[in-house]
Design a protein around this motif. Structure first.
Motif, PDB file in Angstrom:
ATOM      1  N   ASP A  27       0.950  -1.174  -0.010  1.00  0.00           N
ATOM      2  CA  ASP A  27       0.152   0.212   0.002  1.00  0.00           C
ATOM      3  C   ASP A  27       1.086   1.190  -0.139  1.00  0.00           C
ATOM      4  O   ASP A  27       1.768   1.344   0.670  1.00  0.00           O
ATOM      5  CB  ASP A  27      -0.940   0.154   1.156  1.00  0.00           C
ATOM      6  CG  ASP A  27      -2.225   1.014   1.063  1.00  0.00           C
ATOM      7  OD1 ASP A  27      -1.779   2.212   1.131  1.00  0.00           O
ATOM      8  OD2 ASP A  27      -3.111   0.820   1.019  1.00  0.00           O
ATOM      9  N   ASP A  28       0.353   2.276  -0.790  1.00  0.00           N
ATOM     10  CA  ASP A  28       1.503   3.393  -0.735  1.00  0.00           C
ATOM     11  C   ASP A  28       1.141   4.367   0.492  1.00  0.00           C
ATOM     12  O   ASP A  28       1.760   5.439   0.349  1.00  0.00           O
ATOM     13  CB  ASP A  28       1.141   4.340  -2.219  1.00  0.00           C
ATOM     14  CG  ASP A  28      -0.258   4.700  -2.379  1.00  0.00           C
ATOM     15  OD1 ASP A  28      -1.136   4.290  -1.839  1.00  0.00           O
ATOM     16  OD2 ASP A  28      -0.493   5.663  -3.218  1.00  0.00           O
ATOM     17  N   HIS A  29       0.389   4.016   1.233  1.00  0.00           N
ATOM     18  CA  HIS A  29      -0.059   4.827   2.464  1.00  0.00           C
ATOM     19  C   HIS A  29       0.623   4.507   3.684  1.00  0.00           C
ATOM     20  O   HIS A  29       0.043   3.372   4.211  1.00  0.00           O
ATOM     21  CB  HIS A  29      -1.455   5.112   2.572  1.00  0.00           C
ATOM     22  CG  HIS A  29      -2.202   6.007   1.366  1.00  0.00           C
ATOM     23  ND1 HIS A  29      -2.939   5.488   0.257  1.00  0.00           N
ATOM     24  CD2 HIS A  29      -2.234   7.322   1.332  1.00  0.00           C
ATOM     25  CE1 HIS A  29      -3.089   6.499  -0.361  1.00  0.00           C
ATOM     26  NE2 HIS A  29      -2.974   7.601   0.042  1.00  0.00           N
ATOM     27  N   PRO A  30       1.701   4.928   4.299  1.00  0.00           N
ATOM     28  CA  PRO A  30       2.354   4.563   5.338  1.00  0.00           C
ATOM     29  C   PRO A  30       1.442   4.475   6.599  1.00  0.00           C
ATOM     30  O   PRO A  30       1.309   3.328   7.324  1.00  0.00           O
ATOM     31  CB  PRO A  30       3.341   5.640   5.907  1.00  0.00           C
ATOM     32  CG  PRO A  30       3.830   6.384   4.293  1.00  0.00           C
ATOM     33  CD  PRO A  30       2.246   6.161   3.782  1.00  0.00           C
ATOM     34  N   SER A  75      -4.592   1.327  -6.176  1.00  0.00           N
ATOM     35  CA  SER A  75      -3.864   2.509  -6.591  1.00  0.00           C
ATOM     36  C   SER A  75      -2.466   2.370  -6.033  1.00  0.00           C
ATOM     37  O   SER A  75      -2.097   2.911  -5.004  1.00  0.00           O
ATOM     38  CB  SER A  75      -4.628   3.800  -6.056  1.00  0.00           C
ATOM     39  OG  SER A  75      -5.909   3.503  -6.744  1.00  0.00           O
ATOM     40  N   LEU A  76      -1.552   2.116  -6.886  1.00  0.00           N
ATOM     41  CA  LEU A  76      -0.145   2.127  -6.817  1.00  0.00           C
ATOM     42  C   LEU A  76       0.798   2.708  -7.707  1.00  0.00           C
ATOM     43  O   LEU A  76       0.608   3.013  -8.965  1.00  0.00           O
ATOM     44  CB  LEU A  76       0.342   0.595  -6.586  1.00  0.00           C
ATOM     45  CG  LEU A  76      -0.165  -0.472  -5.467  1.00  0.00           C
ATOM     46  CD1 LEU A  76       0.499  -1.588  -5.564  1.00  0.00           C
ATOM     47  CD2 LEU A  76       0.383   0.147  -4.175  1.00  0.00           C
ATOM     48  N   VAL A 100      -7.551  -4.889  -0.820  1.00  0.00           N
ATOM     49  CA  VAL A 100      -8.024  -4.098  -0.052  1.00  0.00           C
ATOM     50  C   VAL A 100      -7.640  -2.644  -0.487  1.00  0.00           C
ATOM     51  O   VAL A 100      -6.709  -2.066  -0.608  1.00  0.00           O
ATOM     52  CB  VAL A 100      -7.300  -3.930   1.390  1.00  0.00           C
ATOM     53  CG1 VAL A 100      -8.107  -3.322   2.512  1.00  0.00           C
ATOM     54  CG2 VAL A 100      -7.139  -5.522   1.923  1.00  0.00           C
ATOM     55  N   SER A 101      -8.903  -1.719  -0.837  1.00  0.00           N
ATOM     56  CA  SER A 101      -8.786  -0.865  -1.520  1.00  0.00           C
ATOM     57  C   SER A 101      -9.905   0.191  -1.340  1.00  0.00           C
ATOM     58  O   SER A 101     -10.829   0.002  -0.671  1.00  0.00           O
ATOM     59  CB  SER A 101      -8.873  -0.983  -3.168  1.00  0.00           C
ATOM     60  OG  SER A 101      -9.043   0.144  -3.928  1.00  0.00           O
ATOM     61  N   MET A 102      -9.590   1.627  -1.635  1.00  0.00           N
ATOM     62  CA  MET A 102     -10.741   2.688  -1.558  1.00  0.00           C
ATOM     63  C   MET A 102     -11.859   2.433  -2.524  1.00  0.00           C
ATOM     64  O   MET A 102     -12.736   3.271  -2.364  1.00  0.00           O
ATOM     65  CB  MET A 102     -10.058   3.830  -1.095  1.00  0.00           C
ATOM     66  CG  MET A 102      -9.286   4.401  -2.480  1.00  0.00           C
ATOM     67  SD  MET A 102      -8.579   6.059  -2.066  1.00  0.00           S
ATOM     68  CE  MET A 102      -7.090   5.781  -1.028  1.00  0.00           C
ATOM     69  N   HIS A 103     -11.422   2.062  -3.669  1.00  0.00           N
ATOM     70  CA  HIS A 103     -12.397   1.986  -4.800  1.00  0.00           C
ATOM     71  C   HIS A 103     -13.561   1.411  -4.352  1.00  0.00           C
ATOM     72  O   HIS A 103     -13.535   0.282  -3.728  1.00  0.00           O
ATOM     73  CB  HIS A 103     -11.557   1.403  -6.116  1.00  0.00           C
ATOM     74  CG  HIS A 103     -10.531   2.252  -6.545  1.00  0.00           C
ATOM     75  ND1 HIS A 103     -10.565   3.407  -7.277  1.00  0.00           N
ATOM     76  CD2 HIS A 103      -9.207   1.870  -6.619  1.00  0.00           C
ATOM     77  CE1 HIS A 103      -9.639   3.881  -7.257  1.00  0.00           C
ATOM     78  NE2 HIS A 103      -8.531   2.983  -7.091  1.00  0.00           N
TER      79      HIS A 103
END
Length: 245
Positions: A27-30, A75-76, A100-103
């Motif tokens: 995931d790109d969000h720490p 989203s990466l 596991v995504s926000m989409h």
């Protein structure tokens, strides 16, 4: 232990300790990765073996660590999670991948399953749902959220069990959907080409197909729709990132 024998034997409890399943978190969000680590650390049978914030790092970690499960965002930076799922499954077909995504699952849920994922959750689903999904995936079982189940059933009934052919976002190919996603993020044709490692001409072709399939009159209309879709489909998801309270 015999006299003079200085070797140490591990306690019986250590010998009999069950092996924990190893999970790679991508995931790109720490902050969200931190939330996942906290959740998994509370699970008796699982542990985080590695993390990645972009597609290239994720694929390298996947090959090196050989995890028992991958938790993967869509989203990466670089390739998106759908393409990355296909690549990982091609190399290790038995490794379960949980998206596991926000989409919204209405746009990506079925795509993820077709790519080889064993389940799809939104980041604003409950922690209990995510823990349940991880347990299902580690058992080589599928997990679908209640929302995704309803969506798939409705889609099946509306189309009499036949694949959907209407020119909606569902009618876009995975690569076209990826280009549409980055249009919504405000990227231009060359920027998308650089990010996906494709030629400008290829991206222009995808844009033309998107415009035709969505029955849009101009490129400006396409970009506007992509940005509106991003605003509607991606809502802040803080529940998992906050960890357990």
């Amino acid at each position: 232990m015999k006299a003079g024998d200085t070797s140490l034997e591990p306690p019986q409890s250590v010998i009999n300790a069950p092996t924990k399943s190893r999970i790679l978190v991508v995931d790109d969000h720490p902050a969200f990765r931190f939330g996942l680590r906290e959740l998994i650390s509370d699970m008796a049978m699982a542990e985080v073996c590695g993390e990645a914030e972009d597609a290239a790092t994720a694929l390298a970690a996947f090959r090196e660590l050989k995890p028992d499960l991958v938790l993967l965002d869509i989203s990466l930076p670089g390739r998106d999670g759908i393409e990355l799922t296909k690549m990982m499954k091609a190399e290790a077909p038995r490794t379960p991948i949980l998206i596991v995504s926000m989409h919204d699952e209405a746009f990506y849920g079925l795509r993820a399953l077709r790519a080889g994922a064993c389940g799809y959750l939104r980041k604003d689903d409950s922690l209990d749902q995510l823990e349940d999904a991880i347990e299902h995936a580690l058992r080589q079982d599928y997990y679908l959220s209640p929302r995704l189940k309803r969506h798939l059933i409705q889609q099946f009934l509306q189309n009499n069990g036949q694949p959907q052919e209407s020119y909606t976002l569902q009618g876009l190919s995975d690569r076209e959907m990826e280009v549409f996603h980055w249009l919504g993020k405000g990227l231009g044709t060359r920027q998308i080409a650089d990010r996906l490692g494709l030629s400008v001409k290829t991206i222009e072709t995808h844009r033309a197909h998107i415009k035709t399939k969505l029955s849009l009159e101009s490129a400006e209309d396409m970009v506007k729709l992509a940005r509106e879709w991003k605003l509607l489909g991606e809502k802040p998801a803080n529940r998992m990132a906050a960890g357990r309270n």
